[in-house]
Write a protein that holds these residues in place. Structure first.
Motif, PDB file in Angstrom:
ATOM      1  N   ASP A   1     -19.090 105.397   5.799  1.00 32.11           N
ATOM      2  CA  ASP A   1     -18.447 104.404   6.661  1.00 32.11           C
ATOM      3  C   ASP A   1     -17.421 105.043   7.600  1.00 32.11           C
ATOM      4  OD1 ASP A   1     -17.587 101.485   7.202  1.00 32.11           O
ATOM      5  OD2 ASP A   1     -15.726 102.445   6.574  1.00 32.11           O
ATOM      6  N   LYS A   2     -17.005 106.281   7.288  1.00 29.46           N
ATOM      7  CA  LYS A   2     -15.979 106.902   8.137  1.00 29.46           C
ATOM      8  C   LYS A   2     -16.471 107.061   9.574  1.00 29.46           C
ATOM      9  CE  LYS A   2     -12.806 110.523   8.856  1.00 29.46           C
ATOM     10  NZ  LYS A   2     -12.676 111.935   9.064  1.00 29.46           N
TER      11      LYS A   2
ATOM     12  N   ILE B   1     -14.450 100.092   5.283  1.00 35.48           N
ATOM     13  CA  ILE B   1     -14.547 100.100   3.813  1.00 35.48           C
ATOM     14  C   ILE B   1     -14.012 101.410   3.235  1.00 35.48           C
ATOM     15  CG2 ILE B   1     -16.214  99.981   1.868  1.00 35.48           C
ATOM     16  CD1 ILE B   1     -18.041  98.460   3.921  1.00 35.48           C
ATOM     17  N   SER B   2     -14.084 102.488   4.033  1.00 39.97           N
ATOM     18  CA  SER B   2     -13.654 103.796   3.510  1.00 39.97           C
ATOM     19  C   SER B   2     -12.143 104.012   3.617  1.00 39.97           C
ATOM     20  CB  SER B   2     -14.384 104.905   4.268  1.00 39.97           C
ATOM     21  OG  SER B   2     -14.100 104.802   5.643  1.00 39.97           O
ATOM     22  N   GLN B   3     -11.402 103.042   4.174  1.00 39.30           N
ATOM     23  CA  GLN B   3      -9.943 103.218   4.275  1.00 39.30           C
ATOM     24  C   GLN B   3      -9.334 103.285   2.867  1.00 39.30           C
ATOM     25  OE1 GLN B   3      -8.220 103.816   6.983  1.00 39.30           O
ATOM     26  NE2 GLN B   3      -9.957 103.573   8.357  1.00 39.30           N
ATOM     27  N   PRO B   4      -8.323 104.150   2.669  1.00 36.22           N
ATOM     28  CA  PRO B   4      -7.780 104.344   1.316  1.00 36.22           C
ATOM     29  C   PRO B   4      -7.345 103.070   0.587  1.00 36.22           C
ATOM     30  CG  PRO B   4      -6.922 106.008   2.781  1.00 36.22           C
ATOM     31  CD  PRO B   4      -7.731 105.079   3.639  1.00 36.22           C
ATOM     32  N   ILE B   5      -6.814 102.090   1.332  1.00 33.23           N
ATOM     33  CA  ILE B   5      -6.363 100.856   0.663  1.00 33.23           C
ATOM     34  C   ILE B   5      -7.559 100.108   0.066  1.00 33.23           C
ATOM     35  CG2 ILE B   5      -6.353  99.522   2.838  1.00 33.23           C
ATOM     36  CD1 ILE B   5      -3.711  98.879   0.273  1.00 33.23           C
TER      37      ILE B   5
ATOM     38  N   LEU C   1     -24.915 100.394  14.885  1.00 39.34           N
ATOM     39  CA  LEU C   1     -24.124 100.744  13.693  1.00 39.34           C
ATOM     40  C   LEU C   1     -24.273 102.231  13.343  1.00 39.34           C
ATOM     41  CD1 LEU C   1     -24.903  97.663  11.398  1.00 39.34           C
ATOM     42  CD2 LEU C   1     -22.888  98.027  12.804  1.00 39.34           C
ATOM     43  N   PHE C   2     -25.332 102.852  13.886  1.00 40.58           N
ATOM     44  CA  PHE C   2     -25.604 104.268  13.600  1.00 40.58           C
ATOM     45  C   PHE C   2     -25.217 105.167  14.789  1.00 40.58           C
ATOM     46  CE2 PHE C   2     -28.349 101.754  10.972  1.00 40.58           C
ATOM     47  CZ  PHE C   2     -28.466 102.440   9.780  1.00 40.58           C
ATOM     48  N   ILE C   3     -24.409 104.648  15.692  1.00 41.39           N
ATOM     49  CA  ILE C   3     -24.173 105.365  16.950  1.00 41.39           C
ATOM     50  C   ILE C   3     -23.638 106.788  16.732  1.00 41.39           C
ATOM     51  CG2 ILE C   3     -21.861 104.356  17.283  1.00 41.39           C
ATOM     52  CD1 ILE C   3     -24.267 105.058  20.121  1.00 41.39           C
TER      53      ILE C   3
END
Lengths: 214, 230
Positions: A16-17, A25-29, B16-18
């Motif tokens: 997700d980054k 979703i990948s944010q630490p919180i 979404l895959f850009i």
């Protein structure tokens, strides 16, 4: 086994980054809440993830610049803490988890550069074989996933096996809060406080102190 | 000319895959090409493949506006490959700057600050609030960007002057400033002022003096070590 599964989960989340969606979703919180829930302590997961979040709040991925990987740091710090906590004191576990998380953030940034260098080969292949566009493009997911596994697996195995020697320093949740709040304040002042927004800072400060006191 | 729902969804899903295959020589080049190709008819694909294989880079959420306008240009078939390239070079820089300012520098840090404050005080409400509010803005630009880009064509650039960019940024700058002040509420977790004040000043000076992010993280490590030993 636990470390392998956690690494795979971490590597999926870290897509997700940049590689897939970027929904945050990948944010630490968020990862703090997810891994905290897995280990049965959501609040501490959110707290530790939140403090790591404040440390990396100002890391802006603008243009070609690749800052240290705050998202990886969050996953590493929270998961390592819970893995270490099983066979170490809380103070030692938190100290080692914080060090691993911060060092992992820097290593994650370096590995991201390598992953993107590897993507150059995919691009070169696409230039030679136009019909392979979608295969070369989608293969970038594997590069990003591989980066996550390479980063998380050794650290999580280490955290599962490592018994912290007694001479190591110990830190408490308050220490993490001091560092998180200090860098959070510095980052947010740097990002948001200007002449025209100063009055809002004062309003927030008064409300914040009232909330802390009452 | 209208963009069908099927095409809009295909472009949205591919967008979404850009950054999936982001590399230094082409940046989002392959991602952009894949996204445009799912939006145009079969007959245009060979031409696009021949002429649009180069470097492309913009803010990942803003790419929708540019893909929408590019697909429109190919559907109409009036613009030459050179004209489309010129549009792309202007549009990617303009949308990159607007997207970076709006999302990376303002909206995301402000909402993350809110998530941390809410999370420490009220638990899971913090992360959930961030995910919901952030993705409302994120998905709005991803989806509306495609249809606006398609409907407006090359005039899509003038959208950068609209409220969805300027006003939202101004509002979240103010929200971010309020939340910076609200961070003081975390002192309720019994944190020593005596350490927070000098450390905040130290880190702020490092940020203003533009120390590298790695340097700042290393100094945080040093602080953890010193506090741990004391």
């Amino acid at each position: 086994m636990h470390a392998i599964l956690l690494s795979l989960l971490g590597a999926v989340i870290i897509l997700d980054k940049y590689a897939l969606g970027e929904f945050g979703i990948s944010q630490p919180i968020i990862t703090g809440a997810i891994f905290g829930a897995i280990f049965g302590d959501v609040w501490f997961g959110i707290f530790l993830g939140g403090m790591i979040q404040l440390v990396f709040l100002g890391g802006l991925p603008i243009g070609r610049d690749i800052p240290p990987d705050g998202q990886a740091a969050g996953i590493i710090a929270v998961t390592s803490y819970f893995l270490l906590r099983g066979h170490n004191t809380l103070g030692h576990s938190l100290f080692v988890a914080a060090v691993l998380g911060l060092a992992g953030g820097i290593t994650g940034g370096v590995l991201e550069i390598y992953a993107r260098r590897f993507n150059e080969k995919l691009y070169a292949r696409f230039i030679d074989h136009e019909e392979s566009l979608y295969i070369c493009h989608t293969a970038g997911l594997l590069t990003a996933f591989g980066r996550g596994v390479c980063l998380f697996l050794p650290i999580f195995i280490f955290s599962t096996l490592f018994t912290v020697p007694g001479v190591f320093p110990q830190v408490t949740g308050q220490t993490m809060a001091i560092i998180g709040i200090s860098l959070g304040l510095a980052n947010s002042f740097y990002l948001f406080v200007k002449m025209k927004t100063f009055v809002y800072l004062l309003i927030g400060g008064i409300c914040g102190l009232a909330l802390a006191v009452f | 000319m209208r963009l069908s729902l099927g095409r809009l969804l295909r472009i949205f899903f591919q967008s979404l895959f850009i950054q999936t295959s982001w590399s230094f020589p082409s940046m989002q080049g392959m991602g952009f090409l894949s996204d445009v190709l799912v939006g145009v008819g079969e007959d245009k694909r060979a031409e696009i493949m021949k002429t649009q294989k180069g470097l492309f880079n913009t803010h990942p959420y803003m790419v929708s506006y540019i893909v929408g306008a590019t697909v429109r240009a190919y559907d109409e078939g009036k613009a030459s490959a050179e004209e489309i390239k010129r549009f792309l070079s202007v549009a990617q820089a303009s949308f990159a700057s607007a997207g970076d300012l709006l999302f990376w520098r303002t909206l995301r840090p402000a909402l993350l600050l809110a998530a941390v404050i809410l999370g420490v005080h009220y638990g899971i409400i913090g992360p959930l609030t961030f995910l919901v509010v952030y993705n409302i803005f994120h998905l709005f630009h991803r989806i509306k960007g495609i249809s606006d880009g398609y409907n407006l064509g090359w005039d899509v650039i003038y959208l950068l002057d609209k409220r969805r960019f300027k006003t939202v940024r101004q509002v979240f700058e103010a929200v971010g400033a309020v939340l910076s002040g609200l961070l003081f509420s975390l002192i309720a977790v019994e944190v020593s002022y005596l350490l927070v004040i000098p450390l905040t000043a130290l880190f702020l000076i490092m940020l203003i003096k533009r120390y590298s992010a790695v340097m700042i993280i290393l100094s945080v490590l040093l602080v953890v070590l010193i506090i741990g030993m004391v």
